[in-house]
Design a protein around this motif. Structure first.
Motif: not given
Length: 360
Positions: A309-310, A321-324, A182-185
């Motif tokens: 990345i976002h 899948l990770v960002m999903t 969440l922090l990365l997004s």
């Protein structure tokens, strides 16, 4: 700690729905090339110069054509820009597959507009940016608040019950698991909206001032747009300048005196549409200037990595899948935060009744 807890709850209650909708729409967009079911959308990329030149000349001859977003490895169709909202998809040979007069005719376009602007242009972008900053506070404060209850951690994908205590417990424990993603997004998303925030984030990688100067578009004086621009000569010069790069975006001048712009993506660039850019005189097709994205300052190159990345434009299916997981977690945390704050608030404690009189 009580003040932080109050601020955390109010942040979730007031901005949680926006964050939830950002998470859901972003998750859908991560996989847009998989669900756009159109002929030739799965075609392999043909990036050889003759094929691209032929398709460009054919598509740019379309009345109202303003530019092209070229096909890439994940999506085999060119996107032709025909106006403010009008456009078309075309095969890599230049054949129109489908057209639209409004973004509402294409779900991927209006979902993108919602995710980036809330259908409100620059005003909506500001709202999303503020929501991103609130989301940053939400994640950091949530981690701090979780620490005091860490001994009761029990991870669940869904609340044990739909009662307020069970939802709050699930929210707390899911939040700590998803916090890094969440922090990365949130950070990468907010970087693309608020330049001061972006400059602060790239400061460890290089001078923010140098990065801002490098990303600022140069000003070139161009003649009026020719009736038939020499696209073959421009694309040939671009390929000569960047031999291993893919053609990504061709844009005609927005107003008189502006040049024709061509963006390319070199193999080492993460940004899907690249930042290697060439500007051509709209009247003669002569090269006015070029920018090599790989020669930009380190801070600017760090900024250029935020969007891929976002939006999971790197790393293939595993990173998507990770960002999903990040997007769905944000959707669940935001929606449950709103639900418990507005509809499952604890009832005020009942006052203890005093006896009205004593027995005589």
């Amino acid at each position: 700690m009580q003040l932080l807890d109050t601020l955390h709850r109010w942040t979730g209650g007031l901005i949680g729905l926006v964050l939830a909708l950002m998470g859901l729409s972003g998750t859908i967009l991560l996989h847009e090339t998989s669900w756009i079911a159109l002929p030739h959308s799965g075609d392999a990329l043909r990036g050889d110069l003759p094929t691209v030149v032929a398709a460009t000349e054919r598509l740019m001859a379309t009345p109202g054509a303003q530019g092209i977003i070229y096909a890439d490895e994940r999506f085999g169709l060119h996107q032709l820009r025909l106006g403010k909202e009008a456009g078309a998809y075309a095969s890599q040979s230049g054949e129109i597959v489908t057209r639209w007069a409004s973004q509402w005719e294409r779900p991927e376009l209006w979902i993108f507009d919602f995710h980036h602007h809330l259908f409100a242009g620059d005003s909506g972008e500001w709202v999303i940016g503020i929501a991103g900053l609130c989301g940053l506070f939400f994640v950091i404060s949530g981690v701090i608040l979780w620490w005091r209850t860490r001994r009761t951690f029990s991870f669940r994908l869904w609340p044990k019950r739909m009662s307020r205590p069970a939802i709050v417990t699930h929210h707390r424990d899911l939040g700590i698991v998803a916090a890094p993603l969440l922090l990365l997004s949130v950070v990468t998303g907010t970087m693309m909206i608020f330049q001061p925030f972006a400059m602060a984030m790239i400061a460890p990688f290089g001078s923010p001032a140098a990065a801002a100067r490098a990303m600022k578009p140069p000003k070139y004086a161009s003649g009026p747009l020719a009736a038939q621009p020499d696209y073959a000569a421009m694309l040939t010069e671009a390929r000569r300048r960047f031999p291993d790069a893919e053609f990504r975006i061709l844009s005609l001048p927005r107003k008189a005196g502006d040049p024709i712009m061509l963006r390319m993506r070199q193999q080492a660039e993460w940004l899907p549409n690249g930042r290697s850019t060439l500007w051509f005189d709209a009247a003669t097709g002569k090269l006015l200037g070029a920018r090599d994205a790989l020669a930009m300052p380190s801070g600017a190159q760090a900024f250029n990595k935020a969007f891929p990345i976002h939006a999971a434009k790197i790393g293939g299916l595993p990173w998507r899948l990770v960002m999903t997981i990040s997007g769905l977690s944000l959707t669940m945390l935001g929606s449950f935060a709103v639900w418990t704050f507005w509809f499952r608030r604890p009832k005020p404690a009942k006052r203890v009744m005093k006896k009205a009189m004593l027995a005589a």
